[in-house]
Design a protein around this motif. Sequence first.
Motif, PDB file in Angstrom:
ATOM      1  N   ALA A 152      66.475 -21.725  78.825  1.00  0.00           N
ATOM      2  CA  ALA A 152      67.625 -22.571  78.466  1.00  0.00           C
ATOM      3  C   ALA A 152      67.303 -23.445  77.265  1.00  0.00           C
ATOM      4  CB  ALA A 152      68.029 -23.423  79.665  1.00  0.00           C
ATOM      5  N   GLN A 153      66.160 -24.105  77.282  1.00  0.00           N
ATOM      6  CA  GLN A 153      65.776 -24.997  76.191  1.00  0.00           C
ATOM      7  C   GLN A 153      65.423 -24.208  74.932  1.00  0.00           C
ATOM      8  OE1 GLN A 153      66.102 -28.318  76.412  1.00  0.00           O
ATOM      9  NE2 GLN A 153      65.643 -28.379  74.227  1.00  0.00           N
ATOM     10  N   GLY A 154      64.716 -23.089  75.114  1.00  0.00           N
ATOM     11  CA  GLY A 154      64.310 -22.272  73.972  1.00  0.00           C
ATOM     12  C   GLY A 154      65.490 -21.678  73.239  1.00  0.00           C
ATOM     13  N   LEU A 155      66.467 -21.141  73.976  1.00  0.00           N
ATOM     14  CA  LEU A 155      67.655 -20.562  73.346  1.00  0.00           C
ATOM     15  C   LEU A 155      68.495 -21.627  72.638  1.00  0.00           C
ATOM     16  CD1 LEU A 155      68.685 -18.036  76.127  1.00  0.00           C
ATOM     17  CD2 LEU A 155      68.274 -17.433  73.736  1.00  0.00           C
ATOM     18  N   LYS A 156      68.584 -22.798  73.264  1.00  0.00           N
ATOM     19  CA  LYS A 156      69.351 -23.898  72.666  1.00  0.00           C
ATOM     20  C   LYS A 156      68.765 -24.290  71.306  1.00  0.00           C
ATOM     21  CE  LYS A 156      71.027 -28.545  73.758  1.00  0.00           C
ATOM     22  NZ  LYS A 156      70.959 -29.664  74.733  1.00  0.00           N
ATOM     23  N   ASN A 157      67.427 -24.390  71.244  1.00  0.00           N
ATOM     24  CA  ASN A 157      66.766 -24.740  69.979  1.00  0.00           C
ATOM     25  C   ASN A 157      66.883 -23.618  68.958  1.00  0.00           C
ATOM     26  OD1 ASN A 157      65.953 -27.171  71.098  1.00  0.00           O
ATOM     27  ND2 ASN A 157      63.988 -26.373  71.799  1.00  0.00           N
ATOM     28  N   SER A 158      66.764 -22.378  69.399  1.00  0.00           N
ATOM     29  CA  SER A 158      66.815 -21.229  68.487  1.00  0.00           C
ATOM     30  C   SER A 158      68.182 -21.089  67.842  1.00  0.00           C
ATOM     31  CB  SER A 158      66.470 -19.945  69.244  1.00  0.00           C
ATOM     32  OG  SER A 158      65.192 -20.030  69.822  1.00  0.00           O
ATOM     33  N   MET A 159      69.240 -21.330  68.611  1.00  0.00           N
ATOM     34  CA  MET A 159      70.594 -21.209  68.072  1.00  0.00           C
ATOM     35  C   MET A 159      70.853 -22.219  66.958  1.00  0.00           C
ATOM     36  SD  MET A 159      72.691 -20.510  71.603  1.00  0.00           S
ATOM     37  CE  MET A 159      74.302 -20.759  70.888  1.00  0.00           C
ATOM     38  N   LYS A 160      70.207 -23.374  67.038  1.00  0.00           N
ATOM     39  CA  LYS A 160      70.358 -24.391  65.992  1.00  0.00           C
ATOM     40  C   LYS A 160      69.790 -23.927  64.657  1.00  0.00           C
ATOM     41  CE  LYS A 160      70.221 -28.373  69.142  1.00  0.00           C
ATOM     42  NZ  LYS A 160      69.404 -29.527  69.608  1.00  0.00           N
ATOM     43  N   PHE A 161      68.781 -23.033  64.718  1.00  0.00           N
ATOM     44  CA  PHE A 161      68.130 -22.550  63.498  1.00  0.00           C
ATOM     45  C   PHE A 161      68.727 -21.236  62.997  1.00  0.00           C
ATOM     46  CE2 PHE A 161      64.284 -24.626  65.696  1.00  0.00           C
ATOM     47  CZ  PHE A 161      64.596 -25.862  65.154  1.00  0.00           C
ATOM     48  N   TYR A 162      69.818 -20.787  63.617  1.00  0.00           N
ATOM     49  CA  TYR A 162      70.429 -19.502  63.256  1.00  0.00           C
ATOM     50  C   TYR A 162      70.841 -19.471  61.787  1.00  0.00           C
ATOM     51  CZ  TYR A 162      73.676 -15.524  63.514  1.00  0.00           C
ATOM     52  OH  TYR A 162      74.328 -14.331  63.305  1.00  0.00           O
ATOM     53  N   ARG A 163      71.328 -20.604  61.280  1.00  0.00           N
ATOM     54  CA  ARG A 163      71.848 -20.660  59.900  1.00  0.00           C
ATOM     55  C   ARG A 163      70.748 -20.823  58.857  1.00  0.00           C
ATOM     56  NH1 ARG A 163      74.094 -26.748  58.704  1.00  0.00           N
ATOM     57  NH2 ARG A 163      72.345 -27.865  59.624  1.00  0.00           N
ATOM     58  N   ASP A 164      69.518 -21.172  59.286  1.00  0.00           N
ATOM     59  CA  ASP A 164      68.445 -21.504  58.331  1.00  0.00           C
ATOM     60  C   ASP A 164      67.763 -20.253  57.777  1.00  0.00           C
ATOM     61  OD1 ASP A 164      69.054 -24.094  58.901  1.00  0.00           O
ATOM     62  OD2 ASP A 164      67.390 -24.400  60.273  1.00  0.00           O
ATOM     63  N   THR A 165      68.561 -19.406  57.126  1.00  0.00           N
ATOM     64  CA  THR A 165      68.023 -18.145  56.590  1.00  0.00           C
ATOM     65  C   THR A 165      67.179 -18.351  55.334  1.00  0.00           C
ATOM     66  OG1 THR A 165      70.145 -17.850  55.458  1.00  0.00           O
ATOM     67  CG2 THR A 165      69.839 -16.696  57.546  1.00  0.00           C
ATOM     68  N   ASP A 166      67.280 -19.535  54.733  1.00  0.00           N
ATOM     69  CA  ASP A 166      66.496 -19.825  53.519  1.00  0.00           C
ATOM     70  C   ASP A 166      65.308 -20.736  53.793  1.00  0.00           C
ATOM     71  OD1 ASP A 166      68.286 -18.342  52.005  1.00  0.00           O
ATOM     72  OD2 ASP A 166      69.613 -20.073  51.733  1.00  0.00           O
ATOM     73  N   THR A 167      65.145 -21.144  55.052  1.00  0.00           N
ATOM     74  CA  THR A 167      64.074 -22.077  55.405  1.00  0.00           C
ATOM     75  C   THR A 167      62.828 -21.297  55.829  1.00  0.00           C
ATOM     76  OG1 THR A 167      65.743 -23.617  56.225  1.00  0.00           O
ATOM     77  CG2 THR A 167      63.445 -24.045  56.854  1.00  0.00           C
ATOM     78  N   PHE A 206      63.750 -15.800  59.933  1.00  0.00           N
ATOM     79  CA  PHE A 206      63.851 -14.626  60.810  1.00  0.00           C
ATOM     80  C   PHE A 206      64.728 -14.893  62.037  1.00  0.00           C
ATOM     81  CE2 PHE A 206      60.292 -17.215  62.116  1.00  0.00           C
ATOM     82  CZ  PHE A 206      60.493 -17.344  63.478  1.00  0.00           C
ATOM     83  N   MET A 207      65.107 -16.158  62.267  1.00  0.00           N
ATOM     84  CA  MET A 207      65.766 -16.512  63.515  1.00  0.00           C
ATOM     85  C   MET A 207      67.132 -15.850  63.669  1.00  0.00           C
ATOM     86  SD  MET A 207      65.112 -17.955  66.296  1.00  0.00           S
ATOM     87  CE  MET A 207      63.707 -19.009  65.921  1.00  0.00           C
ATOM     88  N   LYS A 208      67.883 -15.715  62.559  1.00  0.00           N
ATOM     89  CA  LYS A 208      69.198 -15.066  62.628  1.00  0.00           C
ATOM     90  C   LYS A 208      69.058 -13.630  63.132  1.00  0.00           C
ATOM     91  CE  LYS A 208      73.206 -13.727  59.860  1.00  0.00           C
ATOM     92  NZ  LYS A 208      73.205 -12.346  60.379  1.00  0.00           N
ATOM     93  N   LYS A 209      68.115 -12.913  62.557  1.00  0.00           N
ATOM     94  CA  LYS A 209      67.915 -11.520  62.977  1.00  0.00           C
ATOM     95  C   LYS A 209      67.482 -11.455  64.446  1.00  0.00           C
ATOM     96  CE  LYS A 209      65.145  -7.406  62.034  1.00  0.00           C
ATOM     97  NZ  LYS A 209      64.024  -6.824  61.254  1.00  0.00           N
ATOM     98  N   THR A 210      66.600 -12.365  64.850  1.00  0.00           N
ATOM     99  CA  THR A 210      66.103 -12.380  66.235  1.00  0.00           C
ATOM    100  C   THR A 210      67.241 -12.594  67.226  1.00  0.00           C
ATOM    101  OG1 THR A 210      63.965 -13.256  65.514  1.00  0.00           O
ATOM    102  CG2 THR A 210      64.524 -13.535  67.827  1.00  0.00           C
ATOM    103  N   ILE A 211      68.111 -13.595  66.927  1.00  0.00           N
ATOM    104  CA  ILE A 211      69.228 -13.896  67.824  1.00  0.00           C
ATOM    105  C   ILE A 211      70.230 -12.742  67.857  1.00  0.00           C
ATOM    106  CG2 ILE A 211      71.200 -15.422  68.212  1.00  0.00           C
ATOM    107  CD1 ILE A 211      68.700 -16.828  68.933  1.00  0.00           C
TER     108      ILE A 211
END
Length: 354
Positions: free
Chosen positions: A131-146, A151-156
């Motif tokens: 629950a906590q891990g997915l919540k944090n990962s979704m916040k970084f979905y847009r950070d494709t240039d960071t 890689f987070m967008k592709k992972t999600i």
Amino acid sequence: MALLKVKFSQKKRVKLAQGLWLMNWFSVFAGILVFSMGLFLKIELRKRSEVMDNSESHLVPNSLILMGILTCAFNGFAGKICYDSLDPAKFVKWKPLLKPYLALCFLFNILIFFVALICFLMRGSLESTLAQGLKNSMKFYRDTDTPGRCFMKKTIDMLQIEFKCCGNNGFKDWFEIQWISNRYLDFSSKEVKDRIKSNVDGRYLVDGVPFSCCNPSSPRPCIQYQVTNNSAHYSYDYQTEELNLWRRGCREALLYYYSSMMSSMGAVVLLVWLFEMSVMAGLRLLHTSLESVANPEDPECESEGWILENSLKDSLKSALESLKKIGKFNQVEADAEGAEGEEGTKTPAITTVS
């Protein structure tokens, strides 16, 4: 009165030793299986470590790997003892080691049982981790240039496609975060400005979801933007129509995947535990039957074997008494050390003669 006392002839002792030798080698293969399960689970957890909280524990796979190694070692050693017990001359060297070895086997079987329980009881810990891990990962979905998050967008997206899920608890989770990168927003547009201003944190929030939330089995083209706006789509009712998005949250999907895997592994470990208990009982019978041979020079004479020398009640009493004796002995030692320390701190009286 001894528990499970059995009379053995030479032929029966040989058959018991041969059967135990074979069972021990089956247990070695079972240990390899447990080790492989632990390794597989560790790899599966590592695969999706990005969507798990940092406190995610590898206790279950590590325990399975350790149990697999110990099972192979213990049963390989026991197989050697059973093989040598066919020859009285070879068995003599193992006699002093058998009692300590059986005690270790007993502790080892308790450990196996607890590992099996851990496999069944880790669901709660895993749920909070996901629950906590997915919540944090979704916040970084847009950070494709960071760097480090690109890689987070592709992972999600791959996760949602593979497990047919959307968001943490459901697709509405995407409404609460800005998942579209600022790079793709036109800040000169009035609509974009109004949406950003309407949010306290200055985020661009929409009632939309990423493409990976779309269900390809749906006959209707995917409605991933303005999901809650009935007037934006022809013949569409958000409240009544079955949406063509995945309904299940990824937390639930991953939890089901991992918990069912751990439960299956727990069932296998329980079976291994039952098999190990029978091997230990057989080894105890072999040990006592060989020790109770009246005439060692006549290997063909009959003997008696048992699991416990006394009844279960008497055995538990004697075990408790032994523990009490050990406790009293340690207390006496501690008191003696304390008395010595007090004597050492006393200063001797000095008398002066005038």
